[in-house]
Design a protein around this motif. Structure first.
Motif, PDB file in Angstrom:
ATOM      1  N   LEU A  38       6.539   6.108  12.549  1.00 16.89           N
ATOM      2  CA  LEU A  38       5.396   4.775  13.126  1.00 16.89           C
ATOM      3  C   LEU A  38       5.675   4.165  14.619  1.00 16.89           C
ATOM      4  O   LEU A  38       4.943   3.889  15.267  1.00 16.89           O
ATOM      5  N   THR A  39       6.987   4.133  14.828  1.00 19.00           N
ATOM      6  CA  THR A  39       7.532   3.299  16.146  1.00 19.00           C
ATOM      7  C   THR A  39       7.011   4.409  17.102  1.00 19.00           C
ATOM      8  O   THR A  39       6.493   4.152  18.292  1.00 19.00           O
ATOM      9  N   GLU A  40       7.006   5.770  16.776  1.00 18.80           N
ATOM     10  CA  GLU A  40       6.531   6.662  17.834  1.00 18.80           C
ATOM     11  C   GLU A  40       4.949   6.674  18.125  1.00 18.80           C
ATOM     12  O   GLU A  40       4.524   6.768  19.327  1.00 18.80           O
ATOM     13  N   GLU A  41       4.413   6.141  17.318  1.00 19.63           N
ATOM     14  CA  GLU A  41       3.001   5.826  17.283  1.00 19.63           C
ATOM     15  C   GLU A  41       2.226   4.500  17.723  1.00 19.63           C
ATOM     16  O   GLU A  41       1.259   4.303  17.942  1.00 19.63           O
TER      17      GLU A  41
ATOM     18  N   MET B 192       0.793  -1.058   0.134  1.00 20.11           N
ATOM     19  CA  MET B 192      -0.042  -0.137   0.173  1.00 20.11           C
ATOM     20  C   MET B 192       0.875   1.353   0.092  1.00 20.11           C
ATOM     21  O   MET B 192       2.091   1.347   0.536  1.00 20.11           O
ATOM     22  N   LEU B 193       0.441   2.343  -0.530  1.00 24.64           N
ATOM     23  CA  LEU B 193       1.414   3.326  -0.735  1.00 24.64           C
ATOM     24  C   LEU B 193       0.725   4.609   0.408  1.00 24.64           C
ATOM     25  O   LEU B 193      -0.538   4.961   0.250  1.00 24.64           O
ATOM     26  N   ILE B 194       1.664   5.317   0.990  1.00 22.97           N
ATOM     27  CA  ILE B 194       1.405   6.441   1.919  1.00 22.97           C
ATOM     28  C   ILE B 194       2.667   7.252   1.885  1.00 22.97           C
ATOM     29  O   ILE B 194       3.661   6.691   2.223  1.00 22.97           O
ATOM     30  N   ASP B 195       2.781   8.269   1.089  1.00 21.95           N
ATOM     31  CA  ASP B 195       4.102   8.955   0.728  1.00 21.95           C
ATOM     32  C   ASP B 195       4.393   9.484   2.090  1.00 21.95           C
ATOM     33  O   ASP B 195       3.499  10.565   2.703  1.00 21.95           O
ATOM     34  N   VAL B 196       5.463   9.356   2.459  1.00 20.00           N
ATOM     35  CA  VAL B 196       6.098  10.005   3.840  1.00 20.00           C
ATOM     36  C   VAL B 196       6.260  11.312   3.820  1.00 20.00           C
ATOM     37  O   VAL B 196       6.270  12.055   4.778  1.00 20.00           O
ATOM     38  N   LYS B 197       6.520  12.018   2.660  1.00 19.94           N
ATOM     39  CA  LYS B 197       7.110  13.347   2.419  1.00 19.94           C
ATOM     40  C   LYS B 197       5.619  14.364   2.614  1.00 19.94           C
ATOM     41  O   LYS B 197       5.665  15.576   2.439  1.00 19.94           O
ATOM     42  N   THR B 198       4.346  13.957   2.575  1.00 24.76           N
ATOM     43  CA  THR B 198       3.167  14.601   2.525  1.00 24.76           C
ATOM     44  C   THR B 198       3.043  14.988   4.229  1.00 24.76           C
ATOM     45  O   THR B 198       3.412  14.042   4.930  1.00 24.76           O
ATOM     46  N   ASP B 199       2.384  16.080   4.285  1.00 27.41           N
ATOM     47  CA  ASP B 199       1.960  16.348   5.521  1.00 27.41           C
ATOM     48  C   ASP B 199       1.015  15.348   6.418  1.00 27.41           C
ATOM     49  O   ASP B 199       0.874  15.702   7.662  1.00 27.41           O
ATOM     50  N   SER B 200       0.240  14.813   5.612  1.00 25.37           N
ATOM     51  CA  SER B 200      -0.680  13.928   6.058  1.00 25.37           C
ATOM     52  C   SER B 200      -0.110  12.579   6.528  1.00 25.37           C
ATOM     53  O   SER B 200      -1.239  11.678   6.805  1.00 25.37           O
ATOM     54  N   PHE B 201       1.038  12.269   6.079  1.00 26.09           N
ATOM     55  CA  PHE B 201       1.556  10.877   6.352  1.00 26.09           C
ATOM     56  C   PHE B 201       0.949  10.184   7.543  1.00 26.09           C
ATOM     57  O   PHE B 201       0.544   9.284   7.665  1.00 26.09           O
TER      58      PHE B 201
ATOM     59  N   THR C 170      -1.259  10.841   9.811  1.00 27.06           N
ATOM     60  CA  THR C 170      -2.868  10.847   9.870  1.00 27.06           C
ATOM     61  C   THR C 170      -3.158   9.760   8.937  1.00 27.06           C
ATOM     62  O   THR C 170      -3.830   8.811   9.382  1.00 27.06           O
ATOM     63  N   ALA C 171      -2.699   9.627   8.090  1.00 28.84           N
ATOM     64  CA  ALA C 171      -3.162   8.608   7.052  1.00 28.84           C
ATOM     65  C   ALA C 171      -2.584   7.350   7.571  1.00 28.84           C
ATOM     66  O   ALA C 171      -3.361   6.278   7.334  1.00 28.84           O
ATOM     67  N   ALA C 172      -1.345   7.075   8.006  1.00 29.06           N
ATOM     68  CA  ALA C 172      -0.856   6.018   8.726  1.00 29.06           C
ATOM     69  C   ALA C 172      -1.853   5.283   9.638  1.00 29.06           C
ATOM     70  O   ALA C 172      -2.046   4.217   9.822  1.00 29.06           O
ATOM     71  N   ILE C 173      -2.006   6.251  10.626  1.00 25.97           N
ATOM     72  CA  ILE C 173      -2.961   6.011  11.864  1.00 25.97           C
ATOM     73  C   ILE C 173      -4.265   5.358  11.328  1.00 25.97           C
ATOM     74  O   ILE C 173      -4.796   4.539  11.984  1.00 25.97           O
ATOM     75  N   GLU C 174      -4.770   6.012  10.104  1.00 29.65           N
ATOM     76  CA  GLU C 174      -6.346   5.753   9.821  1.00 29.65           C
ATOM     77  C   GLU C 174      -6.238   4.514   9.280  1.00 29.65           C
ATOM     78  O   GLU C 174      -7.053   3.501   9.107  1.00 29.65           O
TER      79      GLU C 174
END
Length: 136
Positions: A109-112, A69-78, A80-84
């Motif tokens: 991610l590890t911080e979350e 799956m794709l979630i671009d780490v360089k976006t401001d929403s990374f 939030t999107a990862a948590i969702e």
């Protein structure tokens, strides 16, 4: 004087090597960075692992690992999107092009509270090892 100079130079070199090695292996100790072989074994268990590509959509479309799956780490929403999107009860197997952006993602991610495994040399190393990549 010469012996003191060389002793200082060796000590300085050892300190630099220590810190550089730490930066490339596991920057904060909260996630593992593994080889292609270990990563391939890990992602084969699709019931307990989520495969995450953190590159851009363009890079993803040019070639990615099957099932990623794709979630671009360089976006401001990374974050939030990862948590969702990402379950906390599975290991997140993360990769990027060369292994740098995925380290950033792994730290976030590890911080979350996620369990994360990072692909050492990214998809570039994966391809160099003649491993499968799919394109859109």
């Amino acid at each position: 004087m010469s012996k003191l100079f060389w002793l200082c130079a060796v000590v300085l070199l050892l300190v630099v090597v220590f810190f550089v090695a730490r930066a490339f292996v596991v920057p904060n100790g909260d996630f593992m960075t593994v080889s292609n072989e270990e990563f391939a074994r890990l992602i084969a268990d699709t019931d307990s692992v989520v495969l995450l590509d953190v590159r851009t959509k363009k890079e993803f479309d040019e070639g990615h690992l099957h099932g990623a799956m794709l979630i671009d780490v360089k976006t401001d929403s990374f974050k939030t999107a990862a948590i969702e999107c990402l379950p906390k009860d599975k290991v997140i197997a993360v990769y990027c092009r060369s292994g740098r952006r995925s380290v950033t993602a792994a730290n976030i991610l590890t911080e979350e509270g996620y369990k994360v495994v990072n692909l050492k040399d990214g998809i570039t190393g994966w391809k160099d090892d003649n491993r499968e990549v799919v394109s859109l």
